[in-house]
Design an enzyme around this catalytic site. Structure first.
Site, mmCIF file in Angstrom:
data_model
loop_
_atom_site.group_PDB
_atom_site.id
_atom_site.type_symbol
_atom_site.label_atom_id
_atom_site.label_comp_id
_atom_site.label_asym_id
_atom_site.label_seq_id
_atom_site.Cartn_x
_atom_site.Cartn_y
_atom_site.Cartn_z
ATOM 1 N N HIS A 187 4.529 -5.125 10.627
ATOM 2 C CA HIS A 187 4.935 -4.463 11.885
ATOM 3 C C HIS A 187 5.019 -5.468 13.032
ATOM 4 O O HIS A 187 4.266 -6.446 13.072
ATOM 5 C CB HIS A 187 3.935 -3.367 12.286
ATOM 6 C CG HIS A 187 3.928 -2.170 11.397
ATOM 7 N ND1 HIS A 187 4.732 -1.062 11.614
ATOM 8 C CD2 HIS A 187 3.222 -1.902 10.272
ATOM 9 C CE1 HIS A 187 4.507 -0.161 10.667
ATOM 10 N NE2 HIS A 187 3.588 -0.644 9.833
ATOM 11 N N HIS A 222 1.319 3.949 2.018
ATOM 12 C CA HIS A 222 1.838 4.702 3.173
ATOM 13 C C HIS A 222 3.365 4.860 3.090
ATOM 14 O O HIS A 222 4.064 3.994 2.578
ATOM 15 C CB HIS A 222 1.441 4.023 4.489
ATOM 16 C CG HIS A 222 -0.003 4.254 4.837
ATOM 17 N ND1 HIS A 222 -0.715 3.445 5.694
ATOM 18 C CD2 HIS A 222 -0.868 5.224 4.435
ATOM 19 C CE1 HIS A 222 -1.953 3.899 5.807
ATOM 20 N NE2 HIS A 222 -2.080 4.974 5.050
ATOM 21 N N HIS A 228 0.847 -1.202 0.000
ATOM 22 C CA HIS A 228 0.000 0.000 0.000
ATOM 23 C C HIS A 228 0.878 1.247 0.000
ATOM 24 O O HIS A 228 2.100 1.155 0.056
ATOM 25 C CB HIS A 228 -1.007 -0.021 1.150
ATOM 26 C CG HIS A 228 -0.432 0.026 2.532
ATOM 27 N ND1 HIS A 228 0.375 -0.973 3.048
ATOM 28 C CD2 HIS A 228 -0.549 0.956 3.525
ATOM 29 C CE1 HIS A 228 0.712 -0.664 4.294
ATOM 30 N NE2 HIS A 228 0.177 0.507 4.601
ATOM 31 N N HIS A 232 -7.487 -0.978 5.762
ATOM 32 C CA HIS A 232 -6.447 -0.067 6.266
ATOM 33 C C HIS A 232 -6.300 1.101 5.276
ATOM 34 O O HIS A 232 -6.323 2.267 5.666
ATOM 35 C CB HIS A 232 -5.150 -0.850 6.415
ATOM 36 C CG HIS A 232 -3.973 -0.050 6.854
ATOM 37 N ND1 HIS A 232 -3.877 0.509 8.108
ATOM 38 C CD2 HIS A 232 -2.827 0.290 6.216
ATOM 39 C CE1 HIS A 232 -2.732 1.149 8.211
ATOM 40 N NE2 HIS A 232 -2.073 1.034 7.077
ATOM 41 N N ASP A 269 5.810 4.552 5.039
ATOM 42 C CA ASP A 269 6.695 3.509 5.583
ATOM 43 C C ASP A 269 6.562 2.193 4.803
ATOM 44 O O ASP A 269 7.074 1.158 5.231
ATOM 45 C CB ASP A 269 6.441 3.300 7.082
ATOM 46 C CG ASP A 269 5.023 2.878 7.401
ATOM 47 O OD1 ASP A 269 4.087 3.313 6.701
ATOM 48 O OD2 ASP A 269 4.832 2.094 8.355
ATOM 49 N N HIS A 270 5.888 2.254 3.649
ATOM 50 C CA HIS A 270 5.783 1.078 2.774
ATOM 51 C C HIS A 270 6.221 1.385 1.343
ATOM 52 O O HIS A 270 6.707 0.508 0.645
ATOM 53 C CB HIS A 270 4.344 0.536 2.784
ATOM 54 C CG HIS A 270 3.959 -0.014 4.121
ATOM 55 N ND1 HIS A 270 4.017 -1.350 4.429
ATOM 56 C CD2 HIS A 270 3.574 0.619 5.271
ATOM 57 C CE1 HIS A 270 3.665 -1.529 5.699
ATOM 58 N NE2 HIS A 270 3.394 -0.352 6.231
ATOM 59 N N ASP A 329 -0.219 -4.158 6.060
ATOM 60 C CA ASP A 329 -0.876 -3.676 7.276
ATOM 61 C C ASP A 329 -2.339 -4.108 7.347
ATOM 62 O O ASP A 329 -3.157 -3.445 7.986
ATOM 63 C CB ASP A 329 -0.808 -2.133 7.344
ATOM 64 C CG ASP A 329 0.595 -1.631 7.652
ATOM 65 O OD1 ASP A 329 1.509 -2.454 7.844
ATOM 66 O OD2 ASP A 329 0.767 -0.389 7.690
#
Ligand SMILES: [Zn+2]
Length: 249
Positions: free
Chosen positions: A179, A66, A64, A122, A68-69, A141
């Site tokens: 995570h 975000h 996805h 998410h 941090d991805h 996530d």
């Protein structure tokens, strides 16, 4: 005439911590040398992992958009000759996307079939990658050990359906969650199902592993069916209520 045989060796999976509590994952075929990175949480850590292994990055599989991805996509694309795969519907939010995929698509990675499933909740454009030959799924996530992703964009109904799709995978499928949230998820899960012995046992093991600085990931479909209150919720309404309680926990 000789019959042609194709040997497909098992894929190698390497996992390493990134940022505060993310995991980076590399998947490599020893036959072809093709190496995929699942998401791009931290460029330096990914490059270091590749150098340590002597592997060269050929693909990024985004779950996805975000930061941090997908935040390291473009930097890694400058460093390696690679192709970025992700959700077609999220093309505008995935930097450098080359190949856009949708629910039900398959692709071939060094002789291994990879199944793409859309799992909104998410985010709307969240996808996961299931590799049956490796009994592994990279779930971003959407699901965590004993938890699920926050509903930033999707509805409880969507997350309910997404978790049902993951539950429908074979029980021994390894779930590579993005995570390390297991202990805090488990503390909350115990407020929902205080007498669930599978959950109590899962938490005891997770505590020992974390105390020894070991990951609790991957988890399995079976373990989550037994212990994860979000997977065990029997309706979208129930899931929504549990999610709300967790957000305020
Ligand atoms: Zn996210």
């Amino acid at each position: 005439m000789k019959e042609e045989t194709t040997v497909t060796s098992p894929l190698q999976i390497h996992m390493f911590p990134c940022l505060q509590d993310n995991y980076g994952f590399l998947v490599r075929s020893p036959d072809t040398g093709e190496t995929a990175c699942i998401d791009t949480p931290e460029v330096d850590k990914i490059v270091l992992a590749l150098e340590e292994k002597g592997w060269t990055l050929t693909h990024i599989w985004n779950t996805h958009h975000h930061w941090d991805h997908a935040g390291g996509n473009l930097e890694l694309k400058k460093l390696y000759d690679l192709k970025i795969i992700g959700c077609e519907a999220d093309r505008k939010r995935l930097p450098g996307l080359d190949i856009g995929l949708k629910d039900g698509d398959h692709f071939n990675f060094a002789g291994h079939d990879v199944h793409v499933m859309e799992t909104p909740g998410h985010t709307i454009g969240h996808i996961i990658y299931h590799i049956p030959s490796a009994q592994a799924a990279f779930v971003g996530d959407t699901i965590f050990a004993l938890g699920c992703g926050r509903l930033f964009e999707g509805t409880p109904e969507q997350m309910f359906d997404s978790l049902a799709k993951i539950s429908a995978l074979p029980d021994d499928t390894l779930l590579y969650c993005a995570h390390e949230y297991t202990l805090s998820n488990g503390r909350f899960a115990l407020t929902v199902e205080p007498d669930n012995q599978a959950l109590i046992d899962f938490m005891a093991k997770a505590k020992t592993r974390r105390a020894n600085n070991l990951p609790t990931i991957p988890t399995t479909v079976m373990a989550e069916k037994l212990a994860n209150p979000f997977v065990r919720a029997n309706s979208a309404e129930r899931l929504g209520a549990i999610r709300k309680a967790k957000d305020n926990f």
